[in-house]
Design a protein around this motif. Structure first.
Motif, PDB file in Angstrom:
ATOM      1  N   ARG A 293      27.862  -8.135  15.255  1.00  0.00           N
ATOM      2  CA  ARG A 293      28.252  -7.310  16.400  1.00  0.00           C
ATOM      3  C   ARG A 293      28.926  -6.031  15.923  1.00  0.00           C
ATOM      4  NH1 ARG A 293      31.408 -11.362  20.036  1.00  0.00           N
ATOM      5  NH2 ARG A 293      30.705 -12.781  18.418  1.00  0.00           N
ATOM      6  N   GLU A 294      29.681  -6.168  14.824  1.00  0.00           N
ATOM      7  CA  GLU A 294      30.372  -5.010  14.236  1.00  0.00           C
ATOM      8  C   GLU A 294      29.628  -4.621  12.971  1.00  0.00           C
ATOM      9  OE1 GLU A 294      33.699  -4.442  15.408  1.00  0.00           O
ATOM     10  OE2 GLU A 294      33.950  -6.284  16.562  1.00  0.00           O
ATOM     11  N   LYS A 295      29.488  -3.321  12.754  1.00  0.00           N
ATOM     12  CA  LYS A 295      28.817  -2.862  11.543  1.00  0.00           C
ATOM     13  C   LYS A 295      29.740  -3.024  10.326  1.00  0.00           C
ATOM     14  CE  LYS A 295      25.566   0.943  10.758  1.00  0.00           C
ATOM     15  NZ  LYS A 295      25.047   0.504   9.563  1.00  0.00           N
TER      16      LYS A 295
ATOM     17  N   MET B 234      31.197 -15.352  10.384  1.00  0.00           N
ATOM     18  CA  MET B 234      30.457 -14.815   9.235  1.00  0.00           C
ATOM     19  C   MET B 234      31.356 -13.920   8.389  1.00  0.00           C
ATOM     20  SD  MET B 234      27.693 -14.898   7.577  1.00  0.00           S
ATOM     21  CE  MET B 234      26.194 -15.371   8.415  1.00  0.00           C
ATOM     22  N   ALA B 235      32.239 -13.197   9.062  1.00  0.00           N
ATOM     23  CA  ALA B 235      33.163 -12.334   8.311  1.00  0.00           C
ATOM     24  C   ALA B 235      34.046 -13.186   7.395  1.00  0.00           C
ATOM     25  CB  ALA B 235      34.010 -11.522   9.270  1.00  0.00           C
ATOM     26  N   LEU B 236      34.436 -14.370   7.871  1.00  0.00           N
ATOM     27  CA  LEU B 236      35.262 -15.264   7.037  1.00  0.00           C
ATOM     28  C   LEU B 236      34.464 -15.753   5.832  1.00  0.00           C
ATOM     29  CD1 LEU B 236      37.372 -17.473   9.457  1.00  0.00           C
ATOM     30  CD2 LEU B 236      38.163 -15.768   7.825  1.00  0.00           C
ATOM     31  N   ALA B 237      33.185 -15.999   6.019  1.00  0.00           N
ATOM     32  CA  ALA B 237      32.327 -16.414   4.898  1.00  0.00           C
ATOM     33  C   ALA B 237      32.294 -15.300   3.848  1.00  0.00           C
ATOM     34  CB  ALA B 237      30.924 -16.730   5.390  1.00  0.00           C
ATOM     35  N   PHE B 238      32.184 -14.072   4.309  1.00  0.00           N
ATOM     36  CA  PHE B 238      32.148 -12.947   3.373  1.00  0.00           C
ATOM     37  C   PHE B 238      33.496 -12.727   2.692  1.00  0.00           C
ATOM     38  CE2 PHE B 238      28.081 -10.754   3.138  1.00  0.00           C
ATOM     39  CZ  PHE B 238      27.350 -11.515   4.030  1.00  0.00           C
ATOM     40  N   LEU B 239      34.573 -13.005   3.425  1.00  0.00           N
ATOM     41  CA  LEU B 239      35.909 -12.877   2.833  1.00  0.00           C
ATOM     42  C   LEU B 239      36.103 -13.943   1.747  1.00  0.00           C
ATOM     43  CD1 LEU B 239      38.220 -10.933   3.357  1.00  0.00           C
ATOM     44  CD2 LEU B 239      39.207 -12.602   4.933  1.00  0.00           C
ATOM     45  N   ALA B 240      35.647 -15.174   2.048  1.00  0.00           N
ATOM     46  CA  ALA B 240      35.739 -16.260   1.054  1.00  0.00           C
ATOM     47  C   ALA B 240      34.932 -15.887  -0.194  1.00  0.00           C
ATOM     48  CB  ALA B 240      35.219 -17.562   1.659  1.00  0.00           C
ATOM     49  N   ALA B 241      33.772 -15.261   0.007  1.00  0.00           N
ATOM     50  CA  ALA B 241      32.902 -14.882  -1.115  1.00  0.00           C
ATOM     51  C   ALA B 241      33.614 -13.963  -2.104  1.00  0.00           C
ATOM     52  CB  ALA B 241      31.644 -14.197  -0.593  1.00  0.00           C
ATOM     53  N   LYS B 242      34.555 -13.178  -1.591  1.00  0.00           N
ATOM     54  CA  LYS B 242      35.303 -12.239  -2.445  1.00  0.00           C
ATOM     55  C   LYS B 242      36.055 -12.967  -3.561  1.00  0.00           C
ATOM     56  CE  LYS B 242      35.087  -8.050  -0.440  1.00  0.00           C
ATOM     57  NZ  LYS B 242      34.446  -7.002  -1.248  1.00  0.00           N
ATOM     58  N   ARG B 243      36.308 -14.255  -3.375  1.00  0.00           N
ATOM     59  CA  ARG B 243      37.055 -15.017  -4.389  1.00  0.00           C
ATOM     60  C   ARG B 243      36.159 -15.508  -5.530  1.00  0.00           C
ATOM     61  NH1 ARG B 243      42.119 -16.037  -3.698  1.00  0.00           N
ATOM     62  NH2 ARG B 243      42.066 -17.834  -5.079  1.00  0.00           N
ATOM     63  N   SER B 244      34.835 -15.396  -5.331  1.00  0.00           N
ATOM     64  CA  SER B 244      33.924 -15.871  -6.370  1.00  0.00           C
ATOM     65  C   SER B 244      34.016 -15.005  -7.634  1.00  0.00           C
ATOM     66  CB  SER B 244      32.486 -15.855  -5.851  1.00  0.00           C
ATOM     67  OG  SER B 244      31.600 -16.141  -6.907  1.00  0.00           O
ATOM     68  N   LYS B 245      33.954 -15.675  -8.779  1.00  0.00           N
ATOM     69  CA  LYS B 245      34.003 -14.956 -10.063  1.00  0.00           C
ATOM     70  C   LYS B 245      32.599 -14.597 -10.559  1.00  0.00           C
ATOM     71  CE  LYS B 245      38.517 -15.479 -10.884  1.00  0.00           C
ATOM     72  NZ  LYS B 245      38.876 -16.209  -9.683  1.00  0.00           N
ATOM     73  N   ASP B 246      31.573 -14.991  -9.790  1.00  0.00           N
ATOM     74  CA  ASP B 246      30.210 -14.659 -10.221  1.00  0.00           C
ATOM     75  C   ASP B 246      30.041 -13.135 -10.206  1.00  0.00           C
ATOM     76  OD1 ASP B 246      27.450 -14.193 -10.481  1.00  0.00           O
ATOM     77  OD2 ASP B 246      26.947 -16.115  -9.552  1.00  0.00           O
ATOM     78  N   PRO B 247      29.777 -12.551 -11.377  1.00  0.00           N
ATOM     79  CA  PRO B 247      29.711 -11.085 -11.429  1.00  0.00           C
ATOM     80  C   PRO B 247      28.501 -10.499 -10.710  1.00  0.00           C
ATOM     81  CG  PRO B 247      29.189 -12.030 -13.578  1.00  0.00           C
ATOM     82  CD  PRO B 247      29.564 -13.180 -12.692  1.00  0.00           C
TER      83      PRO B 247
END
Ligand SMILES: Nc1ccn([C@H]2C[C@H](O)[C@@H](COP(=O)(O)O)O2)c(=O)n1
Ligand SMILES: [Zn+2]
Length: 165
Positions: free
Chosen positions: A139-141, A1-14
């Motif tokens: 598991r991690e906050k 899930m953390a990788l999904a959130f990291l990938a999301a950082k590349r989105s240009k959607d403001p």
């Protein structure tokens, strides 16, 4: 899930950055994606706004969802039996693609559109297709990536700031 959130950082959607990560039965990452316009459709030319005069003036007509991009970016021939981790519960269109690609499990973080017909239809199809879905309990906050914490000694190329990703 953390990788999904990291990938999301590349989105240009403001307003909403969504990421998805597909793993196989051995938890090996086989696909990553985030919401963005199709290849050749410039972030500068196409609209990122939510509304406008007509449907043609907002992002919804053009944006590829994170789930679709993760499946299209897969590095294996097929993703049968794989698990998709995704920040937001898949919409009905993505549910169709998930089903057709034979992904067997969806793990999501937020179900904030649960009451919308879009999500109800999505769940109806996922249920009918026997695809399991569950909310992710982290598991991690917090997971922090601090480039200043990295010990660069012994590495041939020490990045000069600002660090490019
Ligand atoms: N499961 C989802 C849901 C939404 N998205 C994308 C599509 C848009 O870029 C954005 C939603 O925009 P909003 O209505 O919050 O302004 O998120 C996705 O990729 N996957
Ligand atoms: Zn979708």
């Amino acid at each position: 899930m953390a990788l999904a959130f990291l990938a999301a950082k590349r989105s240009k959607d403001p307003s909403t950055q969504v990421g998805a990560c597909i793993v196989d039965k051995n938890n090996k990452v086989v696909g990553l994606g985030y919401n963005g316009f199709p290849i050749g459709c410039s972030d500068e030319e196409f609209p990122w706004r939510k509304g406008g005069k007509t449907d043609l003036d907002s992002k919804y007509m053009y944006v590829c969802h994170a789930e679709m991009n993760a499946i299209l970016n897969k590095i294996t021939a097929d993703v049968t039996g794989c698990t998709m981790f995704v920040a937001l519960f898949p919409c009905a269109e993505c549910a169709k693609i998930i089903i057709q690609s034979r992904i067997s499990t969806v793990v999501y973080m937020s179900d904030k559109h649960a009451s919308k017909n879009e999500t109800i239809a999505s769940k109806r199809m996922l249920d009918a297709a026997g695809i399991k879905y569950r909310r992710h309990i982290p598991r991690e906050k917090k997971i922090v990536i601090d480039f200043d914490d990295v010990d660069w000694s012994g590495m041939s190329q020490v990045p000069q700031s600002p660090v490019k990703n």
